[in-house]
Write an enzyme that holds these catalytic residues in place. Sequence first.
Site, mmCIF file in Angstrom:
data_model
loop_
_atom_site.group_PDB
_atom_site.id
_atom_site.type_symbol
_atom_site.label_atom_id
_atom_site.label_comp_id
_atom_site.label_asym_id
_atom_site.label_seq_id
_atom_site.Cartn_x
_atom_site.Cartn_y
_atom_site.Cartn_z
ATOM 1 N N ARG A 9 4.884 3.801 5.188
ATOM 2 C CA ARG A 9 4.358 4.731 6.199
ATOM 3 C C ARG A 9 2.886 5.060 5.963
ATOM 4 O O ARG A 9 2.259 5.716 6.788
ATOM 5 C CB ARG A 9 5.190 6.007 6.221
ATOM 6 C CG ARG A 9 6.639 5.731 6.650
ATOM 7 C CD ARG A 9 7.386 6.982 6.882
ATOM 8 N NE ARG A 9 6.815 7.650 8.049
ATOM 9 C CZ ARG A 9 7.150 8.850 8.449
ATOM 10 N NH1 ARG A 9 8.056 9.529 7.792
ATOM 11 N NH2 ARG A 9 6.601 9.390 9.507
ATOM 12 N N CYS A 10 2.337 4.608 4.846
ATOM 13 C CA CYS A 10 0.960 4.918 4.476
ATOM 14 C C CYS A 10 0.050 3.733 4.799
ATOM 15 O O CYS A 10 0.283 2.616 4.331
ATOM 16 C CB CYS A 10 0.900 5.234 2.976
ATOM 17 S SG CYS A 10 -0.777 5.419 2.336
ATOM 18 N N SER A 11 -0.992 3.976 5.568
ATOM 19 C CA SER A 11 -1.894 2.882 5.957
ATOM 20 C C SER A 11 -2.605 2.291 4.747
ATOM 21 O O SER A 11 -2.798 1.073 4.671
ATOM 22 C CB SER A 11 -2.914 3.373 6.986
ATOM 23 O OG SER A 11 -3.740 4.386 6.432
ATOM 24 N N ARG A 14 -0.209 -0.005 3.029
ATOM 25 C CA ARG A 14 -0.055 -1.261 3.781
ATOM 26 C C ARG A 14 -1.262 -2.165 3.569
ATOM 27 O O ARG A 14 -1.131 -3.379 3.437
ATOM 28 C CB ARG A 14 0.167 -0.981 5.274
ATOM 29 C CG ARG A 14 1.520 -0.362 5.574
ATOM 30 C CD ARG A 14 1.837 -0.352 7.062
ATOM 31 N NE ARG A 14 0.827 0.284 7.882
ATOM 32 C CZ ARG A 14 0.796 1.584 8.191
ATOM 33 N NH1 ARG A 14 1.741 2.401 7.735
ATOM 34 N NH2 ARG A 14 -0.145 2.073 8.963
ATOM 35 N N ARG A 91 -0.664 6.919 -3.744
ATOM 36 C CA ARG A 91 -0.325 5.542 -3.424
ATOM 37 C C ARG A 91 -1.522 4.824 -2.813
ATOM 38 O O ARG A 91 -2.421 5.500 -2.306
ATOM 39 C CB ARG A 91 0.851 5.514 -2.455
ATOM 40 C CG ARG A 91 0.538 6.287 -1.158
ATOM 41 C CD ARG A 91 1.779 6.519 -0.339
ATOM 42 N NE ARG A 91 1.458 7.247 0.852
ATOM 43 C CZ ARG A 91 1.820 8.482 1.090
ATOM 44 N NH1 ARG A 91 2.525 9.155 0.221
ATOM 45 N NH2 ARG A 91 1.497 9.059 2.226
#
Length: 113
Positions: A9-11, A14, A91
């Site tokens: 869910r974290c850009s 990704r 993250r």
Amino acid sequence: MIKIYHNNRCSKSRLGVAALEESGKDFEIVKYLENVPSKEELQEIINLLGIKPIELVRKNEAIWKQNYKGKDLTDSEIISTMVENPKLIERPIVINGNKATIGRPTEKILDII
């Protein structure tokens, strides 16, 4: 084997996965919200990163602001808090052998692979 602690869910997370894919190197994705690191594993990650536990905490998360901000916590208590609330773990974290980095910005990942 390169390992990335990832939250889809974290850009930024990704982007970290994309950077590893583009590198052509083999790597393992650890979805740390589902497979929460143990206290010992988190301590090892912190040691590899060469930081204090508080530096791995996402301090803008509501859980932190509502329950922990301003409290005088020991390093052990901070690590336990991240294990209990993995959403608080910064993250993405990338580990390659005895090197590790928080992949913000993504270019930091390229420095250790």
